[in-house]
Write a protein that holds these residues in place. Structure first.
Motif, short mmCIF file in Angstrom:
data_model
loop_
_atom_site.label_atom_id
_atom_site.label_comp_id
_atom_site.label_asym_id
_atom_site.label_seq_id
_atom_site.Cartn_x
_atom_site.Cartn_y
_atom_site.Cartn_z
N VAL A 106 0.87 -1.15 0.01
CA VAL A 106 -0.04 0.10 -0.01
C VAL A 106 0.89 1.37 -0.12
CG1 VAL A 106 -1.87 -1.04 1.07
CG2 VAL A 106 -0.11 -0.10 2.37
N ASN A 107 2.37 1.30 0.31
CA ASN A 107 3.10 2.38 0.28
C ASN A 107 3.56 2.63 -1.09
OD1 ASN A 107 4.49 -0.11 0.63
ND2 ASN A 107 6.31 0.94 1.01
N ASP A 108 4.20 3.81 -1.11
CA ASP A 108 4.82 4.38 -2.46
C ASP A 108 6.01 4.74 -2.36
OD1 ASP A 108 4.84 5.29 -5.14
OD2 ASP A 108 2.79 6.35 -4.88
N THR A 109 6.92 5.06 -3.48
CA THR A 109 8.31 5.68 -3.52
C THR A 109 8.24 7.16 -2.99
OG1 THR A 109 8.16 6.32 -5.77
CG2 THR A 109 8.81 4.07 -5.16
N LYS A 110 9.41 7.72 -2.83
CA LYS A 110 9.23 9.23 -2.45
C LYS A 110 8.78 9.89 -3.56
CE LYS A 110 13.37 8.65 1.14
NZ LYS A 110 14.39 9.11 1.16
N LEU A 111 9.16 9.66 -4.70
CA LEU A 111 8.75 10.29 -6.03
C LEU A 111 7.15 10.09 -6.33
CD1 LEU A 111 12.11 10.18 -8.18
CD2 LEU A 111 11.09 11.89 -6.53
N CYS A 112 6.44 9.23 -5.55
CA CYS A 112 5.36 8.60 -6.00
C CYS A 112 5.16 8.08 -7.23
CB CYS A 112 4.25 10.14 -5.79
SG CYS A 112 4.29 10.60 -4.08
N LEU A 113 6.06 7.28 -7.83
CA LEU A 113 5.90 6.64 -9.26
C LEU A 113 4.76 5.68 -9.20
CD1 LEU A 113 9.60 6.02 -9.59
CD2 LEU A 113 8.41 7.89 -10.49
N ILE A 114 4.29 5.05 -8.06
CA ILE A 114 3.24 3.95 -8.21
C ILE A 114 2.07 5.00 -8.56
CG2 ILE A 114 2.02 2.49 -7.01
CD1 ILE A 114 4.47 1.21 -5.72
N GLN A 115 1.84 5.83 -7.91
CA GLN A 115 0.53 6.49 -7.97
C GLN A 115 0.69 7.30 -9.51
OE1 GLN A 115 -0.10 9.47 -5.26
NE2 GLN A 115 -1.54 10.81 -6.29
N LYS A 116 1.63 7.83 -10.00
CA LYS A 116 1.81 8.17 -11.26
C LYS A 116 1.75 7.01 -12.36
CE LYS A 116 4.93 12.12 -10.02
NZ LYS A 116 6.34 12.77 -10.15
N VAL A 117 1.89 6.03 -12.09
CA VAL A 117 2.06 4.94 -13.14
C VAL A 117 0.31 4.51 -13.11
CG1 VAL A 117 2.24 2.53 -13.55
CG2 VAL A 117 4.22 3.92 -13.27
N ARG A 118 -0.17 4.41 -11.97
CA ARG A 118 -1.60 4.11 -11.97
C ARG A 118 -2.45 5.27 -12.41
NH1 ARG A 118 -1.73 3.19 -6.55
NH2 ARG A 118 -1.50 1.06 -6.68
N GLU A 119 -2.05 6.55 -12.35
CA GLU A 119 -2.85 7.43 -12.95
C GLU A 119 -2.95 7.44 -14.64
OE1 GLU A 119 -1.52 10.88 -11.27
OE2 GLU A 119 -2.95 11.12 -9.32
N HIS A 120 -1.43 7.04 -14.93
CA HIS A 120 -1.23 6.95 -16.36
C HIS A 120 -2.10 5.73 -17.03
CE1 HIS A 120 0.70 7.04 -20.31
NE2 HIS A 120 1.23 5.75 -20.27
N LEU A 121 -2.17 4.69 -16.35
CA LEU A 121 -2.89 3.44 -16.78
C LEU A 121 -4.33 3.69 -16.66
CD1 LEU A 121 -1.27 0.52 -14.95
CD2 LEU A 121 -0.61 1.29 -17.21
N ARG A 212 -5.86 2.26 -2.60
CA ARG A 212 -5.17 1.25 -1.90
C ARG A 212 -3.86 1.90 -1.58
NH1 ARG A 212 -7.36 -1.89 -5.79
NH2 ARG A 212 -8.18 -3.81 -5.11
N SER A 213 -3.30 3.12 -2.23
CA SER A 213 -1.91 3.72 -1.79
C SER A 213 -1.93 4.71 -0.84
CB SER A 213 -1.21 4.22 -3.12
OG SER A 213 -2.05 5.15 -3.52
N GLN A 214 -3.31 5.11 -0.39
CA GLN A 214 -3.52 6.32 0.38
C GLN A 214 -3.84 5.93 1.95
OE1 GLN A 214 -3.45 9.21 -1.12
NE2 GLN A 214 -3.10 7.88 -3.08
N GLY A 215 -4.03 4.61 2.09
CA GLY A 215 -3.76 4.29 3.55
C GLY A 215 -5.04 4.89 4.19
N GLU A 216 -6.24 4.92 3.79
CA GLU A 216 -7.18 5.45 4.69
C GLU A 216 -7.59 4.63 5.81
OE1 GLU A 216 -7.49 4.98 1.33
OE2 GLU A 216 -8.28 6.57 0.43
N VAL A 217 -7.95 5.12 6.92
CA VAL A 217 -8.40 4.40 8.19
C VAL A 217 -9.87 4.16 8.13
CG1 VAL A 217 -8.57 4.32 10.63
CG2 VAL A 217 -6.43 5.13 9.50
N ASN A 218 -10.59 5.25 7.62
CA ASN A 218 -12.03 5.29 7.49
C ASN A 218 -12.61 5.09 6.40
OD1 ASN A 218 -12.36 5.92 10.11
ND2 ASN A 218 -12.27 8.02 9.72
N VAL A 219 -13.53 3.92 6.19
CA VAL A 219 -13.94 3.81 4.91
C VAL A 219 -15.62 3.36 4.85
CG1 VAL A 219 -12.10 2.42 3.94
CG2 VAL A 219 -13.82 1.15 5.21
N SER A 220 -16.22 3.81 3.74
CA SER A 220 -17.70 3.88 3.58
C SER A 220 -17.94 2.45 2.63
CB SER A 220 -18.44 5.14 3.32
OG SER A 220 -19.58 4.70 3.08
#
Length: 450
Positions: A106-121, A212-220
């Motif tokens: 659920v974590n990401d790199t310092k440059l948020c590469l996983i989030q950027k890849v996810r947004e690109h996909l 999944r990469s944001q680590g929210e504690v509260n969900v609905s």
């Protein structure tokens, strides 16, 4: 889980030149050319199939760990030595998996590469959907489709239902979601609910696919279920990927984590129980967010949580059983009333070896199963009844009556028969009516028909 291997493994630049073109969820494995369950390596951008297809994504990781011959090791740069091809991403659900941790991360790199890849996909996916939407619109404009129109409340509208993507053996969830979405009173209630914003600040109101990469504690669960039902009937795309709902299911129902096959009936029970539990705290126009602690505590309960305040779950699916137990020694009768959301029916023993194509012998139908459920039976020695009058356990009989039928009656056929040592699959063909199942012989008061 938190993964310590991301920095060394995720080094792909999230730009269009690094990936294949087209819809990511339909990319093909570079080895077997299968488009089922594609996974992209976040080190080299190569696409391989998942472990439930031919497992080439895992083989790609294992081959990267194999040491090279001595004469080739000197030619390998230091950068290549640190690239382990450890982390990959599911092209359908955008979940990230680490083979060294052997778990989803659920974590990401310092440059948020996983989030950027996810947004690109996701951008690639949306572009493919836009092309498909134009094709579908052109198809619906065809005058030959006039015969394929639905009449709803006197008006005519085009058929525009949306399919559900399989996120990896999630057909058990998709089958239940499609069934619930077609129950008009139930689905309309959720679709008409106001939206609940789970985020604040810059991202408030934005539809996100990378929770999944944001680590929210509260969900609905109510909110994600509402979004899924809306997406299924808006007709703007041919298929919808319910990964956000599946993520919430992982959060509050730990037994459904992962991409293994699960039982559809068990999932429906858990889903309705948690929707009912969350809706009980509804105040005004918003639903309460369920914390991980509360959800994990409630998911440990094996019984149906349908007590308390009435909700749309109980008003649509809720019924009442009357359980009668009679002592065979003194004749004392005990009555107990149990609420239910569905009934699990045994297939009668005389039909258990009956196959669909078998011509000889009686045919099992749904009423036979209901009759077996409600018939008078004598309890065996292991189920002796504690008689309040005799002050000890006595032989007794038991019978079920349906005191109140729900608006929508859910019936579950038990397809496994347990013996002392093993479990046998019961594949008996059971006939059932498509309309007007007459339930009067199973009711205390003959007033209902479903």
């Amino acid at each position: 889980m938190e993964c310590p291997h991301l920095t060394a493994s995720v080094c792909i630049a999230p730009d269009s030149a690094a990936f294949p073109s087209g819809c990511p969820s339909s990319w093909c494995c570079s080895v077997c050319r299968s488009n089922k369950s594609p996974w992209v390596c976040l080190t080299c951008s190569s696409v391989h199939c998942g472990r439930y297809v031919n497992g080439h994504a895992k083989k790609h990781y294992e081959e990267a760990q194999t040491p090279l011959p001595n004469h080739k090791q000197h030619e390998k740069s230091e950068k290549e030595k640190t690239q382990q091809h450890t982390v990959c991403m599911d092209c359908s659900s955008y979940s990230t998996y680490c083979y060294r941790c052997d778990d989803f991360v659920v974590n990401d790199t310092k440059l948020c590469l996983i989030q950027k890849v996810r947004e690109h996909l996701q951008n690639l996916e949306n572009s493919a959907f836009t092309v498909e939407r134009h094709r579908k619109r052109k198809f619906l404009d065809n005058p030959l489709l006039n015969k394929k129109m639905l009449k709803i409340n006197g008006s005519t509208s085009a058929i525009c239902a949306t399919g559900l993507r399989n996120l990896g053996n999630t057909c058990f969830m998709n089958a239940i979601l499609q069934s619930l979405s077609n129950i008009q009173q139930f689905s309309c209630y959720f679709k008409e609910l106001p939206a609940v914003e789970l985020r604040n600040g810059k991202t408030a109101g934005r539809r996100t696919y990378h929770t999944r990469s944001q680590g929210e504690v509260n969900v609905s669960l109510v909110e994600e279920f509402r979004k899924t039902l809306c997406a299924l009937w808006q007709g703007s795309q041919t298929a919808f990927s319910p990964e956000s709902l599946f993520y919430v299911v992982w959060k509050i129902m730990p037994s459904f984590r992962g991409y293994q096959q699960q039982d559809a009936h068990e999932f429906m029970r858990y889903l309705l129980d948690h929707l009912h539990l969350e809706l009980q705290g509804d105040s005004g126009c918003s639903q309460p967010l369920m914390s991980q602690e509360t959800s994990s505590r409630s998911s440990r309960s094996s019984k149906c949580c349908i007590n308390g305040e009435n909700t749309v779950v109980t008003s649509v699916f809720g019924g009442i059983l009357q359980n009668e137990v009679n002592c065979l020694i003194c004749g004392t009768e005990s009555r107990k009333f149990d609420p239910f959301l569905d009934l699990s029916l045994d297939i009668p023993s005389q039909f258990r070896n009956k196959r669909k194509n078998q011509e000889n012998g009686p045919i099992c139908n749904l009423k036979d199963c209901l009759r077996s459920f409600t018939d008078l039976e004598e309890l065996d020695e292991t189920e002796l009844y504690m008689c309040l009058k005799c002050k000890k356990k006595q032989k007794s009989t038991k019978k079920f009556w349906i005191q109140k039928l729900p608006k929508v009656l859910c019936l579950h056929l038990k397809r496994f028969h347990w013996t002392a040592y093993l479990r046998n699959k019961v594949d008996t063909y059971v006939e059932f009516p498509l309309r007007e199942l007459d339930m009067k012989c199973f009711l205390l008061e003959v007033t209902c028909r479903v």
